[in-house]
Design a protein around this motif. Sequence first.
Motif, PDB file in Angstrom:
ATOM      1  N   ARG A  53       0.872  -1.177   0.000  1.00  0.00           N
ATOM      2  CA  ARG A  53       0.000   0.000   0.000  1.00  0.00           C
ATOM      3  C   ARG A  53       0.911   1.229   0.000  1.00  0.00           C
ATOM      4  O   ARG A  53       1.808   1.340   0.842  1.00  0.00           O
ATOM      5  N   VAL A  54       0.703   2.139  -0.936  1.00  0.00           N
ATOM      6  CA  VAL A  54       1.556   3.316  -1.095  1.00  0.00           C
ATOM      7  C   VAL A  54       0.736   4.562  -0.785  1.00  0.00           C
ATOM      8  O   VAL A  54      -0.317   4.786  -1.392  1.00  0.00           O
ATOM      9  N   TYR A  55       1.230   5.352   0.160  1.00  0.00           N
ATOM     10  CA  TYR A  55       0.559   6.583   0.567  1.00  0.00           C
ATOM     11  C   TYR A  55       1.278   7.779  -0.053  1.00  0.00           C
ATOM     12  O   TYR A  55       2.509   7.882   0.036  1.00  0.00           O
ATOM     13  N   VAL A  56       0.504   8.693  -0.658  1.00  0.00           N
ATOM     14  CA  VAL A  56       1.074   9.850  -1.351  1.00  0.00           C
ATOM     15  C   VAL A  56       0.375  11.115  -0.860  1.00  0.00           C
ATOM     16  O   VAL A  56      -0.853  11.213  -0.876  1.00  0.00           O
ATOM     17  N   HIS A  57       1.161  12.074  -0.433  1.00  0.00           N
ATOM     18  CA  HIS A  57       0.673  13.312   0.191  1.00  0.00           C
ATOM     19  C   HIS A  57       0.231  14.351  -0.839  1.00  0.00           C
ATOM     20  O   HIS A  57       0.462  14.203  -2.047  1.00  0.00           O
TER      21      HIS A  57
ATOM     22  N   GLY B 230       2.593  20.607  -0.643  1.00  0.00           N
ATOM     23  CA  GLY B 230       3.144  21.201   0.570  1.00  0.00           C
ATOM     24  C   GLY B 230       3.102  20.299   1.781  1.00  0.00           C
ATOM     25  O   GLY B 230       3.379  20.754   2.894  1.00  0.00           O
ATOM     26  N   ALA B 231       2.789  19.035   1.591  1.00  0.00           N
ATOM     27  CA  ALA B 231       2.653  18.120   2.719  1.00  0.00           C
ATOM     28  C   ALA B 231       3.791  17.100   2.712  1.00  0.00           C
ATOM     29  O   ALA B 231       4.790  17.241   2.004  1.00  0.00           O
ATOM     30  N   SER B 232       3.632  16.064   3.506  1.00  0.00           N
ATOM     31  CA  SER B 232       4.621  14.996   3.643  1.00  0.00           C
ATOM     32  C   SER B 232       3.868  13.765   4.119  1.00  0.00           C
ATOM     33  O   SER B 232       3.026  13.858   5.017  1.00  0.00           O
ATOM     34  N   SER B 233       4.154  12.617   3.542  1.00  0.00           N
ATOM     35  CA  SER B 233       3.360  11.431   3.851  1.00  0.00           C
ATOM     36  C   SER B 233       3.513  10.912   5.277  1.00  0.00           C
ATOM     37  O   SER B 233       2.508  10.528   5.890  1.00  0.00           O
ATOM     38  N   PRO B 234       4.729  10.854   5.859  1.00  0.00           N
ATOM     39  CA  PRO B 234       4.802  10.298   7.223  1.00  0.00           C
ATOM     40  C   PRO B 234       3.926  11.022   8.244  1.00  0.00           C
ATOM     41  O   PRO B 234       3.150  10.366   8.954  1.00  0.00           O
ATOM     42  N   PRO B 235       3.960  12.369   8.346  1.00  0.00           N
ATOM     43  CA  PRO B 235       3.091  12.990   9.342  1.00  0.00           C
ATOM     44  C   PRO B 235       1.609  12.946   8.997  1.00  0.00           C
ATOM     45  O   PRO B 235       0.760  12.949   9.887  1.00  0.00           O
TER      46      PRO B 235
ATOM     47  N   LEU C 291      -2.676   2.453  -4.292  1.00  0.00           N
ATOM     48  CA  LEU C 291      -2.230   3.817  -4.058  1.00  0.00           C
ATOM     49  C   LEU C 291      -3.315   4.565  -3.296  1.00  0.00           C
ATOM     50  O   LEU C 291      -4.467   4.643  -3.752  1.00  0.00           O
ATOM     51  N   VAL C 292      -2.944   5.115  -2.155  1.00  0.00           N
ATOM     52  CA  VAL C 292      -3.838   5.919  -1.326  1.00  0.00           C
ATOM     53  C   VAL C 292      -3.272   7.328  -1.361  1.00  0.00           C
ATOM     54  O   VAL C 292      -2.209   7.595  -0.787  1.00  0.00           O
ATOM     55  N   ALA C 293      -3.954   8.240  -2.048  1.00  0.00           N
ATOM     56  CA  ALA C 293      -3.312   9.497  -2.408  1.00  0.00           C
ATOM     57  C   ALA C 293      -4.237  10.683  -2.146  1.00  0.00           C
ATOM     58  O   ALA C 293      -5.395  10.682  -2.554  1.00  0.00           O
ATOM     59  N   HIS C 294      -3.675  11.708  -1.502  1.00  0.00           N
ATOM     60  CA  HIS C 294      -4.429  12.855  -1.023  1.00  0.00           C
ATOM     61  C   HIS C 294      -4.214  14.068  -1.910  1.00  0.00           C
ATOM     62  O   HIS C 294      -3.075  14.397  -2.273  1.00  0.00           O
ATOM     63  N   SER C 295      -5.296  14.750  -2.257  1.00  0.00           N
ATOM     64  CA  SER C 295      -5.244  16.067  -2.889  1.00  0.00           C
ATOM     65  C   SER C 295      -4.356  16.021  -4.138  1.00  0.00           C
ATOM     66  O   SER C 295      -4.609  15.242  -5.054  1.00  0.00           O
ATOM     67  N   MET C 296      -3.287  16.850  -4.213  1.00  0.00           N
ATOM     68  CA  MET C 296      -2.398  16.809  -5.375  1.00  0.00           C
ATOM     69  C   MET C 296      -1.815  15.420  -5.578  1.00  0.00           C
ATOM     70  O   MET C 296      -1.605  14.982  -6.717  1.00  0.00           O
ATOM     71  N   GLY C 297      -1.534  14.717  -4.486  1.00  0.00           N
ATOM     72  CA  GLY C 297      -1.038  13.347  -4.614  1.00  0.00           C
ATOM     73  C   GLY C 297      -1.992  12.460  -5.376  1.00  0.00           C
ATOM     74  O   GLY C 297      -1.567  11.545  -6.097  1.00  0.00           O
TER      75      GLY C 297
ATOM     76  N   ARG D 125      -2.567  -1.391  -8.622  1.00  0.00           N
ATOM     77  CA  ARG D 125      -3.651  -2.382  -8.499  1.00  0.00           C
ATOM     78  C   ARG D 125      -4.997  -1.691  -8.375  1.00  0.00           C
ATOM     79  O   ARG D 125      -5.987  -2.104  -8.982  1.00  0.00           O
ATOM     80  N   ASP D 126      -5.065  -0.657  -7.529  1.00  0.00           N
ATOM     81  CA  ASP D 126      -6.280   0.137  -7.397  1.00  0.00           C
ATOM     82  C   ASP D 126      -5.930   1.489  -6.805  1.00  0.00           C
ATOM     83  O   ASP D 126      -4.848   1.678  -6.236  1.00  0.00           O
ATOM     84  N   LEU D 127      -6.835   2.422  -6.958  1.00  0.00           N
ATOM     85  CA  LEU D 127      -6.643   3.804  -6.502  1.00  0.00           C
ATOM     86  C   LEU D 127      -7.662   4.154  -5.432  1.00  0.00           C
ATOM     87  O   LEU D 127      -8.853   3.890  -5.595  1.00  0.00           O
ATOM     88  N   VAL D 128      -7.185   4.779  -4.350  1.00  0.00           N
ATOM     89  CA  VAL D 128      -8.064   5.418  -3.378  1.00  0.00           C
ATOM     90  C   VAL D 128      -7.649   6.884  -3.338  1.00  0.00           C
ATOM     91  O   VAL D 128      -6.562   7.223  -2.872  1.00  0.00           O
ATOM     92  N   LEU D 129      -8.507   7.741  -3.849  1.00  0.00           N
ATOM     93  CA  LEU D 129      -8.215   9.163  -3.986  1.00  0.00           C
ATOM     94  C   LEU D 129      -8.913   9.936  -2.879  1.00  0.00           C
ATOM     95  O   LEU D 129     -10.123   9.791  -2.682  1.00  0.00           O
ATOM     96  N   LEU D 130      -8.174  10.753  -2.170  1.00  0.00           N
ATOM     97  CA  LEU D 130      -8.701  11.500  -1.032  1.00  0.00           C
ATOM     98  C   LEU D 130      -8.877  12.961  -1.427  1.00  0.00           C
ATOM     99  O   LEU D 130      -7.907  13.715  -1.491  1.00  0.00           O
ATOM    100  N   ASP D 131     -10.116  13.340  -1.747  1.00  0.00           N
ATOM    101  CA  ASP D 131     -10.434  14.717  -2.100  1.00  0.00           C
ATOM    102  C   ASP D 131      -9.419  15.258  -3.105  1.00  0.00           C
ATOM    103  O   ASP D 131      -8.868  16.343  -2.948  1.00  0.00           O
ATOM    104  N   ALA D 132      -9.169  14.470  -4.145  1.00  0.00           N
ATOM    105  CA  ALA D 132      -8.121  14.787  -5.112  1.00  0.00           C
ATOM    106  C   ALA D 132      -8.567  15.851  -6.107  1.00  0.00           C
ATOM    107  O   ALA D 132      -9.757  16.014  -6.386  1.00  0.00           O
ATOM    108  N   ASN D 133      -7.599  16.545  -6.685  1.00  0.00           N
ATOM    109  CA  ASN D 133      -7.839  17.523  -7.744  1.00  0.00           C
ATOM    110  C   ASN D 133      -8.041  16.778  -9.055  1.00  0.00           C
ATOM    111  O   ASN D 133      -7.158  16.045  -9.497  1.00  0.00           O
TER     112      ASN D 133
END
Length: 254
Positions: A25-29, A32-37, A95-101, A117-125
């Motif tokens: 599972r890959v997390y993408v910020h 202006g953000a960062s994935s670990p925090p 891929l679990v990806a937020h906004s610009m990510g 494999r699949d995309l989970v988009l979090l309030d993405a542009n």
Amino acid sequence: MRSAPVTPGGDLIRWVELPGAEPARVYVHGLGASSPPYFTEAALHPLLAGRRSLLVDLLGFGISDRPADFDYTLESHADALARALEAAGVGRAQLVAHSMGGSVAIVLAARHPHLVRDLVLLDANLDAVTPGPQWTGSGRIAWYSEEEFLASGWAATERVAGPHWWSTMRLAGREALHRSAVHLCRGSEPVMREQLLGLEIPRTFLYPAADGPPTGAAELAEAGVSVVAVPDSGHNLMLDNPDAFARAVVAAES
């Protein structure tokens, strides 16, 4: 911490990796953000823990290198991320990806389908926007020319961003932040929404329930995208409601 060179000059994308079962599972910020925090709490949630998880910082942000000679288009971000995932031995990941990510993840899935494999988009542009002073995020940053942003826009952005966002934004390369914002506003070619509609993998779009359904929700659903409201959350829904977020991510795989 792991790393991989992703440019001809050897610039490194870095990520925090949590060991576990495949598929990864890959997390993408976001911008202006960062994935670990932004994602550590979610990645360690009881519903999500136990999977190999890569909390990746895009080039120019967080703990990754910040080259000033990189163009930071969505396509270049996606290609650099693809090189990092290939170096990490990741194949067919969620891929679990937020906004610009999320925008970068869509382009990655279209350009490098063997990795996703699949995309989970979090309030993405999903769409291009016209920059202007009325925005508080990418649209406001992109409203400046690069010269203006480097000279004065950086300091002005700190005042608008607020302390939480600024805590990670201040780690970004200034050229990286501005160019990423400009290209996010311009969108990919074809635009992210069009690419998302054309993908044939499972896709989920999460949005804050209080904001109401995203633009074009019916068209997304008709194309097979699961459009899911996350209650009691704002734009940073994985931080605001980690329980509901984790349930939605698990449901996206079922």
